[in-house]
Structures are given as C-alpha cells and as structure tokens.
Design an enzyme around this catalytic site. Structure first.
Site, PDB file in Angstrom:
ATOM      1  N   GLU A 191      46.025  71.358   5.805  1.00 51.02           N
ATOM      2  CA  GLU A 191      45.256  70.776   6.908  1.00 51.02           C
ATOM      3  C   GLU A 191      45.527  71.432   8.259  1.00 51.02           C
ATOM      4  OE1 GLU A 191      45.248  66.531   7.062  1.00 51.02           O
ATOM      5  OE2 GLU A 191      44.398  66.352   5.059  1.00 51.02           O
ATOM      6  N   GLU A 216      43.201  66.685  -1.930  1.00 49.74           N
ATOM      7  CA  GLU A 216      43.672  65.330  -1.598  1.00 49.74           C
ATOM      8  C   GLU A 216      42.471  64.414  -1.502  1.00 49.74           C
ATOM      9  OE1 GLU A 216      46.073  64.811   1.955  1.00 49.74           O
ATOM     10  OE2 GLU A 216      47.228  66.619   1.475  1.00 49.74           O
TER      11      GLU A 216
END
Ligand code: BGC
Length: 454
Positions: A176, A361
C-alpha cells in the site's frame, strides 16, 4: 440470525481458478519489539508517542506471533489455504536500516524457521518485504522522501533474498504505497505522522522505485512471482454536480492512477493540473514498470467525495450510501459490487498491460469482545467475504484475469492508529493472553476452500 450465504454453482465453478491465502503483517502481529536484536521503526516511534493510538496500545505483545508462530502455522494448515501472506520486519534484519550494517542473524533465523514450518505444513510462503515499518534511522534522514532510502531497501532485500531465496518463490515488495504517501506523509494519521499535503509526493516515486529495485533483486534470486500490493478504491462523486465529478477525478488520480499507471504503463498520469513534479531520473520509469507476474490489489471499500472550492485539498470524503457499514462506521461502507466494478475498470484502463490480479487483501472489522468466552458467530464477516468473492467471480466472468484471493486477516491484530479496537481476524486473539480462537468465518473459509478443490 442470518443463514450462511451460499454461492451459485456458476460462481463456485469460477472460484476454482483462484489460489486462496490469508494475510498478516509483522508489526501488527509479532510483538517482541525489543527482542532478538530488533531495531526501531517508525511505528515504534508512533505507538510510543502518547495520544497517537486510540486505545494507547503498543502492539506488544499483541498476538505475540514472534513466540507463537507455530500455532499460526497450525491454524493456516487447518484452514487449507494455499498461501500465507506475512511480512518481514526490516528492523529485525537491518536494525538501524543503515548502509553497511551486518544483517542480524537472529532476525533471519526467525523468518527462516517460519518459512520452513510453512513449507512443512504445505502452505506456500508469500512474504511482503515492506508493510509500513521503515527503520527510524532512515526516517531521520528523510524516509521515503529521500531517494537514498531506495538503496537501503535494496540492501535489506538482498540480505533476505540471500537467506530465503532458495525456498521462497513468491514475494510482495511494498504494501500500500498509497497509504504511506497519503496517510503517512500527506495527512499524518499513520506513521511517520507528517502532514505535508502535496509535498509528500516524492514518497510515491521512491516507494515505486523500491518496488522496482526489489523486483530485480528477487528475480536474480529465482523468484517466480513478485508484485507490489497496491490499495485501490472505486471513487464515487457524491452527486451528479460537476464539482463532485471533478473532485472524484482528482482523488482517483492520486489514490489509484498515481500508483497503477507507473507500475503498469511506465508513466505517471498527467499531474500538471495539481502542480506536482515527480523527481524522475533516467531509467526510473523502466525500473518501476519492470513487468510483474501478477498485480497485487488490496480492496476494502469505495470512497465517496464532495468537491471543495477552497481549501488545502479539492475534495472531502463523505459517507457512501450503503446498506451496512463495518466497525469503522460510515466511511467504511459495505459495497461489494464496487470491487467488481473497480476490477472491470482496471481491465478497461490497462488492457493487455494488466497481468493477472491477485486480491492481496480484503476483509472487514466488526465489534467483537476482547475476551472470548464462547464461539464467535461473525456472520457479518462471512457475508462480507462471501459477497466480495461473488464480486470477484463476476469480474472473472466479465473477462478480468484474477488469480488469487487473500483474506485480511488471519488473526485479530494491532490495527495501527486504531490499536486493538478493530478486529479483522478469522481467528479471535485475546491480546492479554495471546489465546487464539477460530471464529465461525474461519470454518466458513475452510469449507469454501475445500469445496473448490478437486
Ligand atoms: C493494511 C493492513 C490493515 C488493513 C485494515 C490495509 O490498509 O495493509 O495493514 O490492517 O488494511 O485497515
């Protein structure tokens, strides 16, 4: 109580193509912050700064996976997942992050043991090399704003690959980068807690370069699959007004395209209107866009924005209309069809440049007790996972290449600035005792995986 949701036979058939995984990250589960020669990172500094973490928790011991990894491996084997996405703590390997520091054998031994235990249990390890835990020593010299950090990352990756590259073939590089740049450097609600707004953007370029650098090193060590894990969100305008559409386009640019375009197309989107210049040097874009075998994509929820005429940012996030929300409330709505739509948009935007996507995720937190006195019936989590997997199946049926799916998270853990107040696990963890208790979503995921296996 709602019944367990069923998949349509066609969706189940489609889901057979996926490899299934569950994820965690070092700082969120390991505890043992001062053991094994580990150095300090920006999250140690963040949690030790009073008032930063909502419940003053420090992630230590937390789930204490440093001491309990054998139990975690047993849980993974029981789940029947193909893979386990965990992360390696940079400061367990290079404690001060600095050039020329001898890699810490105790840290390397810890991850080697974990990898060997996973392999023995038939679970493929897929470590992430950077899940937000920058060595404090590097933050002191500018962190991801400083291009030198890319070289330090390369040295750390080299040390890990030297030790584990003969057994680990699947890797994630940077987790991320958008969260680190936007929340860590631009807004400051995550470590390192800077609030630099658009001045934070060199941190994007350096993280992407770190991804490219790591990809090269890992390939030289025989890696079969390398990718970043980029977090994306479908951006929705609050109304049909031009200002809201313009605001949505800006957020889509800086949250989605700023990361996906360079990785997949080798160029940044047009940033002139924002007055942003990236510190690009010769060869950078080729390195960043080194072809990846898969595209790791974290997805949780859509984001709705409202145009703001005057202010530091041209948009403001507002609640997305939704039938239900997660433990985070209105800014974290449950809208699974937006995952399908976003995946289809990715295919439309990037066409043949898009390798198979792995959902690296997906998951949700819901209010659950700190101590577990009986079975935890987390029907809302089961519904969330079911509906998002159905969205994945629909995207595959619409022609999007998708190779894998990962639940965040295997365990309840330390949810960053929200401490222990948000529980994402398939397995409940008592943060006082470390005791692990599978929730009903654990059984649901296990049964799903079993039902799509030949
Ligand atoms: C991060 C995880 C985090 C999860 C839930 C992702 O942004 O990679 O570390 O716990 O979302 O917020």
């Amino acid at each position: 109580m709602a019944g367990t949701p069923e998949f349509a036979p066609q969706a189940l058939q489609t889901l057979r193509r996926l490899r299934f995984s569950a994820a965690t990250a070092a700082f969120q589960i390991e505890g043992a912050r001062t053991l094994g020669g580990r150095g300090r990172n920006i999250w140690d500094d963040f949690v030790d700064d009073p008032g930063k973490v909502i419940d003053s928790s420090t992630a230590d011991p937390g789930p204490d996976s440093y001491h309990r990894s054998a139990e975690d491996v047993e849980l993974l084997a029981g789940l029947g997942v193909d893979r386990y996405r965990f992360s390696i703590s940079w400061v367990r390997i290079i404690p001060d992050g600095k050039q020329g520091t001898e890699p810490n054998a105790v840290g390397l031994d810890y991850y080697e043991r974990l990898v060997d235990e996973l392999l023995a249990a038939g679970v493929t390890p897929e470590p992430t090399l950077y899940h937000w835990d920058l060595p404090s020593g590097l933050e002191a010299t500018g962190g991801w704003l400083n291009g030198d950090t890319v070289h330090r990352f390369g040295e750390y990756v080299d040390a890990v690959a030297d030790r584990l590259g003969d057994r680990v073939r699947h890797w994630y590089t940077i987790n991320e980068p958008a969260s680190t740049s936007l929340q860590g450097y631009a807004l400051g609600d995550l470590a390192p807690g800077r609030a630099m707004l658009f001045d934070a953007l060199p941190s994007v370029h350096h993280q992407l370069l770190a991804h490219g650098t790591a990809t090269k090193i890992l390939r030289e060590h025989g890696a079969a699959q390398v990718s970043a894990a980029s977090n994306h969100s479908l951006i929705l305008p609050e109304t049909d007004a031009g200002a809201d559409h313009a605001a949505a386009a800006v957020l889509d640019l800086i949250h989605n395209r700023l990361f996906a375009d360079p990785l997949l197309l080798g160029e940044y989107p047009d940033l002139d209107a924002l007055g942003i210049q990236m510190p690009i040097r010769d060869g950078d874009m080729e390195l960043i866009s080194t072809p990846s075998d898969v595209y790791g994509l974290n997805y949780y929820n859509p984001t709705t924005v409202h145009g703001v005429a005057e202010g530091p940012l041209p948009f403001e996030m507002v609640p997305t209309p939704a039938a239900a929300t997660t433990g985070f409330g209105p800014l974290w709505p449950i809208r699974p069809e937006t995952l399908r739509d976003f995946l289809i948009d990715m295919r439309t935007r990037y066409g043949v440049r898009l390798p198979p996507i792995v959902i690296s995720e997906n998951g949700a937190s819901f209010p659950e007790p700190e101590a577990c006195t009986g079975p935890i019936r987390d029907d809302e989590r089961i519904a969330y996972l079911h509906d998002h997997l159905e969205a994945v199946a629909e995207a595959i049926e619409a022609g999007v290449p998708i190779a894998g799916y990962t639940v965040w998270s295997l365990l309840d853990n330390f949810e960053w600035a929200d401490g222990y107040t948000q529980r994402f696990g398939l397995v409940h963890v008592n943060m006082e005792t470390g005791q692990r208790t599978p929730k009903s979503s654990y059984g649901w995921y296990r049964d799903l995986i079993a039902s799509v296996r030949p």
